[in-house]
Design a protein around this motif. Structure first.
Motif, PDB file in Angstrom:
ATOM      1  N   TRP A 129       0.857  -1.191   0.000  1.00  0.00           N
ATOM      2  CA  TRP A 129       0.000   0.000   0.000  1.00  0.00           C
ATOM      3  C   TRP A 129       0.891   1.237   0.000  1.00  0.00           C
ATOM      4  O   TRP A 129       1.814   1.348   0.805  1.00  0.00           O
ATOM      5  CB  TRP A 129      -0.905   0.017   1.226  1.00  0.00           C
ATOM      6  N   ASP A 135      -8.274   5.059   0.364  1.00  0.00           N
ATOM      7  CA  ASP A 135      -9.344   4.654  -0.547  1.00  0.00           C
ATOM      8  C   ASP A 135     -10.506   4.176   0.321  1.00  0.00           C
ATOM      9  O   ASP A 135     -10.494   4.361   1.540  1.00  0.00           O
ATOM     10  CB  ASP A 135      -8.845   3.550  -1.485  1.00  0.00           C
ATOM     11  N   GLY A 147      -6.549   1.987   3.879  1.00  0.00           N
ATOM     12  CA  GLY A 147      -5.251   2.509   3.460  1.00  0.00           C
ATOM     13  C   GLY A 147      -4.382   2.954   4.603  1.00  0.00           C
ATOM     14  O   GLY A 147      -4.309   2.308   5.649  1.00  0.00           O
TER      15      GLY A 147
END
Length: 667
Positions: A129, A135, A147
């Motif tokens: 990530w 998101d 996230g």
């Protein structure tokens, strides 16, 4: 003061054991609530278990994991709980940690740095990530943020570093602290290796000091999926002080550690992070999660970070002079215990030769019972193995050993009285069921059939290796039959040194479903067995019967007695072999570089002798990868291994280091 109670829990999960995994998570959440915990951290990927391998690719597994998280939500009334699961965001899959707060899924943090070396292959399944990215996904009809998140839970800011996120120089906790984190959670699935817990402790304690936060570390526990062992350490630190820690290598389903910290004190000592200018600015990744924190009595403030009291305790052996020996004993017995119960076998069978390796394996099975009964009680230990132990055995540890462990000495005409007596003595001392039989008739039958078919006499002058191997292979069918009759797990007794050079007979002494000592070198194993004879683990003590094993020089006993066969005469001194293996395989040095390291370490040996052993090692290593590919699963205990499934991949067909060895000979 602003006191909150934090908790870390280890969990012994099993890949895709949905009901069992849920029940263990639910039980530890309930235990935390009863202790007045406000924030609980559970291990990395604990919903599915870390070791799902390529089943992480299955959409059904991801969907089931998210369903289980939703089923946990009603259990989080009045508490915040972080749980690990794989999570899909669009077409990509991420290693996530979901934050459940007061019955609501507040958000899911995704791992930014993947473990992809040694035993770990996370990049095969997961994507990294990107830092700062946020998101959302739809869960049960609502959008849930995903996230690089920071949670404001009832006015306390909580960040999450998932395992390796805390192991790198620019750990994600630095950015989280600059965003105002008061608490950092560090869920792990960090496999056991000697001394590795000390590294984790430094990250936890020093991270709390340098970042001005409370850190909450939890690890997976036990043998999840066959090879890896997790020690299940739990730690909580605040402002550079360890304020809580739990036991390692527990045979229980979970361990829970908790501590009270003062958020106001944390903030008073974090002015330098405030000065970074990030706090107070708009933070797209800041997620508000309302929670009324459980009340902590003022009398518990003494365990806050700047108080004098500490609830962190270590077992006495953790700081003793024989810590490595203790760790080996406890890690492997935990691995054996979990493998036995999770494979649903009815016990263990060991072909007990009277030598070091098989004696060590049998001793570890005995230790599993002794340490398990000491921790869980006799009835509790028996209850964890319902297919093995009846209620009538719960009050008799020797009865438990006899029910769980069967040993057999399989003699040939090359076998000596010393090994037979040593094997019998160890089996009797530990309380195992013991059998003795000869395989000479089978050996003679095989030799006769093949000799007749080929039209020639098979003898020691021309067929030395073949005659040694047929003796070892003739021992396989009988001990397999015994294991099948008992529905028991046959344990392979080969060690790592033998695996390195192929000093084992396929379908002979490599028979078995699990190789408990294949991850450890012979030199240490001999040392450990001498320690077991004279000292033994804390709370258990020595096993004097091992003196008959330790008094012998290691030998396969496959040549006629007049040959005086020993392992080291066939190969080289084991301490030299293990030094070559570490240098060549762990450190990836060339033959010439390996030879250069040996001179200072072994000045008692001539350079020509060392050169010959280096050459022998590289030739044997190159020729025997096919054997290592066929070994039973090995328990990983060292930061160096030759198991191609977990640590060291090598081509079966290869150049054999011919050019390198020619240069070595020229030197």
């Amino acid at each position: 003061m602003q006191l909150i109670r934090l908790a870390a829990a280890s969990l012994n999960q099993t890949p895709m054991d949905w009901r069992g995994n849920f029940d263990r998570m639910a039980a530890v959440i309930d235990a935390a609530r009863r202790q007045g915990v406000g924030l609980l951290c559970l291990p990395e990927l604990c919903v599915t278990a870390y070791g799902c391998e390529d089943m992480h690719f299955s959409p059904a597994v991801r969907s089931r994991a998210l369903d289980l998280v939703q089923q946990l939500l009603p259990l989080t009334d009045g508490i915040a709980v972080a749980v690990g699961l794989p999570i899909a965001v669009g077409p990509a899959l991420f290693n996530g940690q979901a934050m459940l707060v007061d019955g609501r899924l507040a958000g899911i943090v995704c791992k930014q740095h993947l473990a992809n070396e040694g035993i770990h292959y996370e990049a095969r399944w997961f994507e990294r990530w990107p830092a700062g990215a946020v998101d959302s996904i739809e869960v049960d009809g609502r959008r849930v943020p995903v996230g690089d998140l920071l949670f404001d839970i009832g006015g306390v800011r909580v960040g999450i570093e998932i395992c390796r996120d805390a192991w790198i120089a620019e750990r994600t906790g630095i950015a989280l602290a600059r965003r105002g984190a008061d608490v950092l959670l560090n869920p792990n699935a960090s496999h056991f290796a000697f001394g590795k817990c000390d590294i984790r402790r430094r990250f936890v304690v020093e991270g709390s000091r340098t970042l001005g936060v409370a850190t909450v570390h939890c690890n997976a526990l036990g043998n999840e999926s066959g090879r890896s062992i997790y020690d299940g350490d739990t730690m909580i630190a605040a402002l550079g002080r360890l304020v809580a820690s739990g036991p390692r290598f527990s045979l229980a389903d979970s361990q829970l550690s908790s501590a009270v910290v003062d958020v106001a004190q944390l903030r008073q000592n974090r002015t330098r992070w405030m000065e970074a200018g990030r706090v107070g600015k708009q933070d797209a990744g800041l997620v508000a999660a309302p929670l009324e924190w459980p009340t902590v009595p003022d009398t518990e403030g003494a365990s806050a970070p700047l108080g004098s009291a500490s609830s962190a305790t270590d077992a006495p052996w953790e700081s003793g002079p024989h810590r490595k020996e203790e760790e080996f004993a406890r890690a492997v017995t935990l691995g054996l215990f979990d493998y036995l119960r999770k494979s649903r076998a009815n016990g263990f069978v060991v072909s007990l030769s009277g030598g070091v390796d098989s004696a060590a394996v049998a001793t570890l099975c005995w230790l599993m019972v002794r340490l398990g009964v000491a921790e869980l009680g006799q009835a509790g230990f028996a209850k964890r193995l319902p297919s093995v132990c009846g209620a009538q055995e719960a009050g008799d540890p020797r009865g438990l050993v006899r029910r769980l462990l069967t040993c057999v000495y399989q003699s040939t005409r090359q076998s000596g009285a010393a090994t037979q007596n040593a094997a019998r003595g160890v089996a009797e001392a530990i309380g195992a069921e013991f059998h003795l039989w000869s395989v000479d008739a089978m050996v003679d039958a095989f030799v006769g059939v093949v000799g007749e078919a080929t039209g020639r006499e098979i003898d020691w002058q021309t067929d030395d290796v073949a005659l040694q191997n047929i003796q070892a292979r003739a021992r396989g069918p009988g001990v397999w039959l015994l294991a099948n009759l008992k529905n028991a797990l046959l344990l392979t007794t080969s060690n790592r040194s033998e695996a390195s050079v192929g000093y084992a007979t396929m379908d002979g002494d490599t028979c078995g479903g699990l190789a408990p000592v294949a991850g450890i070198d012979k030199h240490f194993l001999r040392h450990w067995l001498r320690w077991m004879e004279t000292a033994g683990p804390a709370g258990v003590g020595p096993l004097p019967a091992l003196a008959a094993i330790n008094a012998q020089r290691p030998t396969a006993e496959l040549r006629p007695a007049a040959a005086g066969q020993t392992d080291e005469a066939d190969l080289m001194p084991y301490d030299v072999l293990d030094a070559i293996e570490r240098s060549a395989i762990r450190d990836k040095r060339s033959p010439a570089e390996v030879l250069a390291t040996l001179g200072p370490e072994f000045p008692q040996h001539e350079r020509s002798e060392l050169r010959g052993w280096v050459e022998r090692f590289f030739k044997l290593w190159s020729a025997n990868q096919w054997k290592r590919e066929r070994y039973a699963p090995a328990l990983h205990v060292d930061q160096g291994n030759v198991d191609p499934k977990t640590w060291c991949r090598f081509p079966i067909l290869n150049g054999g280091f011919r050019a390198e060895l020619e240069e070595l000979e020229g030197g």
